[in-house]
Scaffold this active site. Structure first.
Site, short mmCIF file in Angstrom:
data_model
loop_
_atom_site.label_atom_id
_atom_site.label_comp_id
_atom_site.label_asym_id
_atom_site.label_seq_id
_atom_site.Cartn_x
_atom_site.Cartn_y
_atom_site.Cartn_z
N ARG A 1 -4.34 -4.55 -2.89
CA ARG A 1 -3.77 -3.69 -1.85
C ARG A 1 -4.64 -3.80 -0.61
O ARG A 1 -5.88 -3.79 -0.70
CB ARG A 1 -3.75 -2.22 -2.30
N GLU B 1 0.48 -4.11 7.03
CA GLU B 1 1.10 -5.37 6.69
C GLU B 1 2.51 -5.39 7.27
O GLU B 1 3.26 -4.44 7.05
CB GLU B 1 1.16 -5.51 5.17
N HIS C 1 4.03 -12.41 -0.65
CA HIS C 1 5.44 -12.38 -1.04
C HIS C 1 5.57 -11.52 -2.29
O HIS C 1 5.06 -11.88 -3.34
CB HIS C 1 5.97 -13.78 -1.34
#
Length: 99
Positions: free
Chosen positions: A12, A41, A61
């Site tokens: 994370r 992000e 992804h």
């Protein structure tokens, strides 16, 4: 961390103090880092991490498909091998060209 250490974060983005990482890279207190996740992000275009020395930022992804696609895995392994060997990488972001 030792000055020869390389940090890799695939968990994370919020787990990492990105300002401290930037300082550590700029002052060569660690050898390098690779980030698959950032906070926020996606990482904003003006973020100073884009210009950090010895930093590899990979596109994250999130997929429900596991294991990762064979092509993606092979590409990441090839890039990491080059990076750890201190060689030039391919598929790099060119900030001057805008991609």
């Amino acid at each position: 961390m030792k000055s020869t250490a390389r940090l890799i974060n695939v968990a994370r983005g919020s787990l990492l103090d990105q300002s401290a990482l930037l300082a550590a890279l700029q002052q060569k207190r660690i050898a390098g880092a690779a980030l698959d996740v950032t906070d926020p992000e996606p990482l904003p275009a003006a973020d100073p991490l884009w210009k950090a020395p010895n930093l590899l930022v990979t596109p994250q992804h999130q997929r429900h498909q596991r294991p990762p696609l064979p092509r993606q895995t092979a590409l990441l392994l090839d890039l990491l091998e080059l990076w750890f060997a201190g060689r030039d990488l391919f598929n790099q972001v060119d900030l001057h060209r805008g991609y």
